[in-house]
Scaffold this active site. Structure first.
Site, mmCIF file in Angstrom:
data_model
loop_
_atom_site.group_PDB
_atom_site.id
_atom_site.type_symbol
_atom_site.label_atom_id
_atom_site.label_comp_id
_atom_site.label_asym_id
_atom_site.label_seq_id
_atom_site.Cartn_x
_atom_site.Cartn_y
_atom_site.Cartn_z
ATOM 1 N N GLU A 166 -42.670 29.541 -12.257
ATOM 2 C CA GLU A 166 -43.906 29.134 -11.586
ATOM 3 C C GLU A 166 -43.812 29.160 -10.059
ATOM 4 O OE1 GLU A 166 -45.061 25.412 -13.323
ATOM 5 O OE2 GLU A 166 -45.508 26.311 -15.255
ATOM 6 N N GLU A 351 -44.778 28.821 -21.667
ATOM 7 C CA GLU A 351 -45.118 27.391 -21.760
ATOM 8 C C GLU A 351 -46.571 27.245 -22.148
ATOM 9 O OE1 GLU A 351 -44.397 24.848 -18.340
ATOM 10 O OE2 GLU A 351 -42.477 25.814 -17.959
HETATM 11 O O1 IFM Z 1 -43.486 19.944 -16.895
HETATM 12 C C1 IFM Z 1 -44.031 21.074 -16.326
HETATM 13 C C2 IFM Z 1 -43.010 22.189 -16.252
HETATM 14 O O2 IFM Z 1 -41.881 21.812 -15.558
HETATM 15 C C3 IFM Z 1 -43.599 23.394 -15.566
HETATM 16 N N1 IFM Z 1 -44.865 23.753 -16.135
HETATM 17 C C4 IFM Z 1 -45.843 22.731 -16.340
HETATM 18 C C5 IFM Z 1 -45.226 21.568 -17.092
HETATM 19 C C6 IFM Z 1 -46.277 20.464 -17.315
HETATM 20 O O3 IFM Z 1 -46.757 19.992 -16.114
#
Ligand code: IFM
Length: 440
Positions: A166, A351
């Site tokens: 990210e 994710e």
């Molecule tokens: O917990 C985070 C993760 O570290 C990165 N992506 C989003 C998740 C939820 O906020």
């Protein structure tokens, strides 16, 4: 009754897994781990609520890997902690850290899971903040060295690796909005890090390629932006939001350029040779990771620095983070990568998941029905894409465990498995059993 029975309709080789990250679960008091910008940020801004203990994954990792295997998942996405490998300086390696990741990878492989390591998921060693962290390209060069070290030391234990998790969060969220470490709020720092984090990715790719023949990816978090109404100002504001949040990174990686509107605001802060560096940044990768959670409704709002928009949330059902359920955004971004950027590149949903206000009830059951619904509607979008023959190859639920949710500390529970932070007990929630029912 909403369920996940359609998991069985995915192709046999589709990779279902779970994801975590080092700082969020490991616990920094264990195994000579060094300090990161998150320890410092937690002390300054979060009343000391930090990742010292987290889920104590360092001591519980075997139990955690067993949980993944027992649910029927086939892959595990985790990250290396840079301050655990190099706690004090950039040369002296911490053998306890090396030993931990060796054991972890061995356990993952012994359980027939595929390891999907990420090199950087936000725990930058604090020493780099003295040279302004990601604002200085020295940090990027050291990131290249770290990548080489990781590939050389652990590279025989995995096939796929991602460089950075990210980049929008590392740059904009942490240097413009100031919501994540190091908590800076300034457009110049933000612009520099928006470029440097991609430059760091290029240094990492180069180092990895020189060392091994891994399949290399990067993980982008895309957020769907929708104009709050049909007013032209709001439509333009949404375009800028989309360029800053999403296209900045994908345009750079796949096309070797930055999108126009965002560039018109940020270019004056970029290094002079940024265009040459974009050539490196866009050197080919082998797969792309997409993290997806929600949408925002965008409204024009004048700002002196030219970032003329604000994000609002709408009236759809929300998670405990206040994020709306908007599954259509997930298939939108899958299609966008495929149609606008690269129609061959394998896409992994690295994710997707939700925070829920989970409570232990009598008999230790956790009825997280909303989470099952969340997975149901998002996975249906993924399945539709698979059926349309788009190259989506895997899906990782965020997250295995309730963990340290950054600026929210331990108050937001994203896990398929409940963590009792008083004693590190792990208690699978109903969503965990729902996956198990159809994956096993
Ligand atoms: O917990 C985070 C993760 O570290 C990165 N992506 C989003 C998740 C939820 O906020």
């Amino acid at each position: 009754m909403i369920n996940l029975s359609f998991l069985q309709d995915f192709p046999k080789d589709f990779n279902f897994g779970v994801a975590t990250s080092s700082y969020q679960i490991e616990g920094t008091i264990y195994g000579n781990c060094g300090k990161s910008i998150w320890d410092d940020f937690a002390e300054r801004k979060l009343n000391g609520i930090d990742g010292k203990l987290a889920c104590n994954h360092i001591e519980y990792f075997k139990e955690d890997i067993k949980l993944i295997k027992d649910a029927g998942f086939k892959a595990y996405r985790f990250s290396f902690a840079w301050p655990r490998l190099f706690p004090d300086n950039n040369k002296d390696v911490n053998l306890k850290g090396v030993d931990f990741y060796k054991q972890l990878l061995e356990e993952i492989n012994n359980c027939d899971l595929e390891a999907f390591p990420t090199i950087y998921h936000w725990d930058l060693p604090i020493r780099f903040q003295k040279i302004k962290g990601w604002e200085d390209q020295e940090t990027c060069k050291h990131f290249g060295e770290l990548s080489f070290f990781i590939s050389k030391t652990f590279g025989d234990q995995f096939e796929k690796i991602s460089t950075i998790n990210e980049p929008w969060c590392v740059s904009w969220l942490s240097h413009y909005l100031g919501e994540h470490a190091p908590g800076i709020k300034n457009i110049q720092s933000a612009a520099k890090t928006m470029h440097n984090i991609l430059f760091a990715h290029s240094q990492s790719v180069e180092a990895l390629r020189s060392c091994n023949d891994h399949q290399i990816g990067i993980v982008l978090n895309n957020q769907f932006g929708q104009p709050i109404d049909s007013n032209e100002e709001n439509i333009q504001a949404t375009k800028l939001f989309d360029e800053i949040h999403n296209r900045w990174f994908s345009d750079a990686i796949f096309k070797g350029k930055y999108p126009e509107l965002a560039l018109s605001i940020l270019e004056k802060y970029l290094p002079e040779n940024y265009k040459t560096q974009l050539e490196l940044i866009s050197s080919p990768i082998d797969w792309i990771g997409l993290n997806y959670y929600t949408r925002s409704l965008i409204k024009y709002k004048k700002s002196d620095d030219g970032v003329n928009y604000e994000c609002n949330s709408g009236t759809l059902k929300k998670t405990d983070m206040g994020w709306e359920f908007y599954p259509e955004g997930l298939s939108y971004f899958i299609k966008r990568i495929n149609k606008e950027y690269d129609n061959n590149i394998p896409i992994y949903i690295t994710e997707n998941g939700m925070a829920n206000n989970d409570k232990l009830s009598l008999g230790n059951s956790i009825k997280d029905h909303d989470r099952i619904e969340f997975f149901n509607i998002h996975l249906k979008e993924v399945l539709d894409c698979v059926n349309e023959k788009l190259p989506v190859k895997g899906y990782f639920a965020w997250s295995l465990l309730d963990n340290y949710e950054w600026a929210f500390g331990y108050s937001k529970r994203f896990g398929l498995v409940f963590t009792d932070f008083r004693n590190f007990k792990r208690i699978p929630k109903n969503s965990y059993y729902e996956f198990q029912k159809y994956l096993k």
